[in-house]
Scaffold this motif. Structure first.
Motif, PDB file in Angstrom:
ATOM      1  N   GLY A 170      35.936  -2.199  13.737  1.00 28.86           N
ATOM      2  CA  GLY A 170      35.545  -1.432  14.924  1.00 28.86           C
ATOM      3  C   GLY A 170      34.708  -2.243  15.436  1.00 28.86           C
ATOM      4  O   GLY A 170      34.040  -2.173  16.392  1.00 28.86           O
ATOM      5  N   ARG A 171      34.301  -4.144  15.035  1.00 27.14           N
ATOM      6  CA  ARG A 171      33.518  -4.650  14.963  1.00 27.14           C
ATOM      7  C   ARG A 171      33.404  -5.469  16.484  1.00 27.14           C
ATOM      8  O   ARG A 171      32.226  -5.548  17.500  1.00 27.14           O
ATOM      9  N   VAL A 172      34.503  -5.469  16.407  1.00 27.74           N
ATOM     10  CA  VAL A 172      34.994  -5.908  18.104  1.00 27.74           C
ATOM     11  C   VAL A 172      34.586  -4.910  19.900  1.00 27.74           C
ATOM     12  O   VAL A 172      33.170  -5.913  20.335  1.00 27.74           O
ATOM     13  N   ALA A 173      34.627  -4.125  19.228  1.00 23.20           N
ATOM     14  CA  ALA A 173      34.404  -3.027  20.293  1.00 23.20           C
ATOM     15  C   ALA A 173      32.628  -2.707  19.900  1.00 23.20           C
ATOM     16  O   ALA A 173      32.315  -2.997  21.313  1.00 23.20           O
ATOM     17  N   ALA A 193      39.963 -12.082  13.753  1.00 23.11           N
ATOM     18  CA  ALA A 193      40.851 -11.353  13.130  1.00 23.11           C
ATOM     19  C   ALA A 193      41.699 -10.974  12.344  1.00 23.11           C
ATOM     20  O   ALA A 193      41.360  -9.932  11.315  1.00 23.11           O
ATOM     21  N   ALA A 194      42.380 -12.033  11.173  1.00 24.54           N
ATOM     22  CA  ALA A 194      42.951 -12.414  10.334  1.00 24.54           C
ATOM     23  C   ALA A 194      42.586 -13.181   9.333  1.00 24.54           C
ATOM     24  O   ALA A 194      42.783 -13.922   9.077  1.00 24.54           O
ATOM     25  N   ALA A 235      46.231  -6.842  16.844  1.00 22.52           N
ATOM     26  CA  ALA A 235      46.593  -6.207  18.622  1.00 22.52           C
ATOM     27  C   ALA A 235      45.300  -5.515  18.401  1.00 22.52           C
ATOM     28  O   ALA A 235      44.376  -4.933  19.313  1.00 22.52           O
ATOM     29  N   LEU A 236      44.229  -5.070  17.012  1.00 22.34           N
ATOM     30  CA  LEU A 236      43.526  -3.800  17.305  1.00 22.34           C
ATOM     31  C   LEU A 236      42.069  -4.453  18.036  1.00 22.34           C
ATOM     32  O   LEU A 236      41.583  -4.174  18.805  1.00 22.34           O
ATOM     33  N   ASP A 237      42.243  -4.719  17.132  1.00 22.24           N
ATOM     34  CA  ASP A 237      41.091  -6.810  17.929  1.00 22.24           C
ATOM     35  C   ASP A 237      41.424  -7.275  19.127  1.00 22.24           C
ATOM     36  O   ASP A 237      40.054  -7.160  20.466  1.00 22.24           O
ATOM     37  N   LEU A 238      43.007  -7.266  19.788  1.00 22.67           N
ATOM     38  CA  LEU A 238      42.638  -7.317  21.115  1.00 22.67           C
ATOM     39  C   LEU A 238      41.823  -5.728  22.386  1.00 22.67           C
ATOM     40  O   LEU A 238      41.804  -5.766  22.999  1.00 22.67           O
ATOM     41  N   GLU A 239      42.923  -5.132  20.949  1.00 21.08           N
ATOM     42  CA  GLU A 239      42.370  -3.388  22.433  1.00 21.08           C
ATOM     43  C   GLU A 239      40.741  -3.501  22.365  1.00 21.08           C
ATOM     44  O   GLU A 239      40.582  -2.821  23.002  1.00 21.08           O
ATOM     45  N   GLU A 240      40.308  -4.198  21.286  1.00 20.76           N
ATOM     46  CA  GLU A 240      38.778  -3.731  21.679  1.00 20.76           C
ATOM     47  C   GLU A 240      37.921  -4.840  22.054  1.00 20.76           C
ATOM     48  O   GLU A 240      36.609  -4.595  22.431  1.00 20.76           O
ATOM     49  N   GLY A 241      38.543  -5.866  22.494  1.00 25.94           N
ATOM     50  CA  GLY A 241      38.158  -6.354  23.088  1.00 25.94           C
ATOM     51  C   GLY A 241      37.823  -7.553  23.092  1.00 25.94           C
ATOM     52  O   GLY A 241      37.062  -8.749  23.700  1.00 25.94           O
ATOM     53  N   ALA A 242      38.807  -8.135  21.686  1.00 22.87           N
ATOM     54  CA  ALA A 242      38.668  -9.924  21.707  1.00 22.87           C
ATOM     55  C   ALA A 242      38.797 -10.701  23.049  1.00 22.87           C
ATOM     56  O   ALA A 242      40.344 -10.491  23.384  1.00 22.87           O
ATOM     57  N   ASP A 243      38.484 -11.818  23.132  1.00 25.37           N
ATOM     58  CA  ASP A 243      39.052 -12.906  24.107  1.00 25.37           C
ATOM     59  C   ASP A 243      39.810 -13.525  23.378  1.00 25.37           C
ATOM     60  O   ASP A 243      40.188 -14.336  23.587  1.00 25.37           O
TER      61      ASP A 243
END
Ligand code: PBG
Length: 323
Positions: A170-173, A193-194, A235-243
């Motif tokens: 949840g850090r990206v969000a 992310a990975a 995928a989760l980091d992108l959903e949370e808003g990673a650019d």
């Protein structure tokens, strides 16, 4: 219609022909150079396991950045070695923390040099873990508050990109929310992310003085045996808003880079980590392989696997060889 009609060697005959059909290119602009910033003045201490890399004070770093920009290197990523560490990682998010001061000084001298900051706590905690330790384990949600404060303080100091490397959920969000609330809607997040729990970070931990004082990082960084799990992390980091997303380490994880490239259209970075640098450097120093060729081959392989840009301690060498 195979041999003798088809001869693969035809297009390998000269350097010019090989250049014409080369599929992957490597340029200094694809490379991000990590810098380790410590307190003091005129300090430049070589890191014994990473020859040619230094803990450096801000004044020295500013001078380095002038030459880095001149070389056409893509940018820098900053790591801080604070004068004091504590249980709460307070140096990580202090407005006058070592990295925050460094960002201000570097951006003042070189406003167009891309400055990325590593957002993590392990360099700032007395125990060397990446977050708040509760009952012997790193507490996820309390750590998110520290990370958010760090990212906002970096943006406030002038960082162009923030790069969380802690592997909390949840850090990206949390960071995106914090940045937006503070008015930094334009600051991009490059998510590690990975990121695998890897022995190849060994030399970095000497450089950043961030070796965990007990246990290891396996309860938050990924198990090196897993590939599908890396796709879920991304995928989760992108959903949370990673650019942008990153795979780390690079060369032992080329399959992960390739998988990520095929699945996601987001800009993709890879980190050729300290252990990868040190292995190549040590072998070259023993006369066991050719340094310059190993640099170009390893980095080209990482780009060929699918990385758009690479964080590498060889960025200056790339400029020397290909700039
Ligand atoms: C901070 C961080 C580490 C690296 C980058 N950010 C160390 C770690 O996770 O232990 C490693 C970089 C390298 O080895 O070059 N968490």
């Amino acid at each position: 219609m195979a041999f003798p009609i088809q001869r693969m060697r035809r297009l390998r005959t000269t350097a010019e022909l090989r250049g014409l059909v080369r599929e992957t290119h490597l340029e200094p602009g694809d490379c991000i150079l990590p810098l380790f910033i410590c307190s003091g003045e005129e300090v430049k201490r070589e890191i014994s396991s990473m020859p040619g890399n230094y803990q450096m004070s801000i004044d020295i770093a500013v001078r380095e950045c002038e030459s880095i920009r001149g070389l056409g290197i893509g940018g820098i990523i900053l790591f801080g070695i604070p004068p004091e560490k504590d249980e709460e990682a307070s140096g990580a998010y202090a407005d006058d923390g070592i990295v925050q001061q460094a960002i201000r000084a570097i951006k003042r001298a070189e406003p167009r040099l891309i400055v990325i900051t590593d957002v993590c706590n392990c360099e700032y905690t007395s125990h060397g873990h990446c977050g708040k330790v509760v009952d012997g384990d790193v507490d996820n949600d309390i750590t998110l508050e520290w990370l958010t404060r760090s990212a906002v303080s970096h943006a406030h100091a002038g960082a162009d990109i923030v790069a969380p490397s802690d592997m909390m959920d949840g850090r990206v969000a949390a960071i995106r929310r914090g940045l937006d609330a503070a008015g930094f809607v334009k600051t991009p997040i490059l998510s590690y992310a990975a990121k695998y729990a890897s022995c190849f970070y060994g030399p970095f931990r000497e450089a950043a003085e961030s070796t965990p004082q007990f246990g290891d990082r396996r309860s938050y960084q990924m198990d090196s045996a897993n590939a599908r799990e890396a796709m879920r992390e991304i995928a989760l980091d992108l959903e949370e808003g990673a650019d942008m997303i990153m795979v780390k380490p690079a060369m032992p994880y080329l399959d992960i880079i390739r998988m990520a490239r095929e699945r996601f259209d987001t800009p993709l970075a890879a980190y050729q980590v300290s252990g990868e640098f040190s292995m190549i450097t040590a072998a070259a120093r023993n006369g066991w392989l050719d340094l310059d060729r190993a640099i170009v081959e390893s980095l080209t392989a990482i780009r060929r696997a699918g990385a758009d840009f690479v964080l590498t301690y060889f960025a200056r060498d790339v400029a020397r060889l290909l700039g």
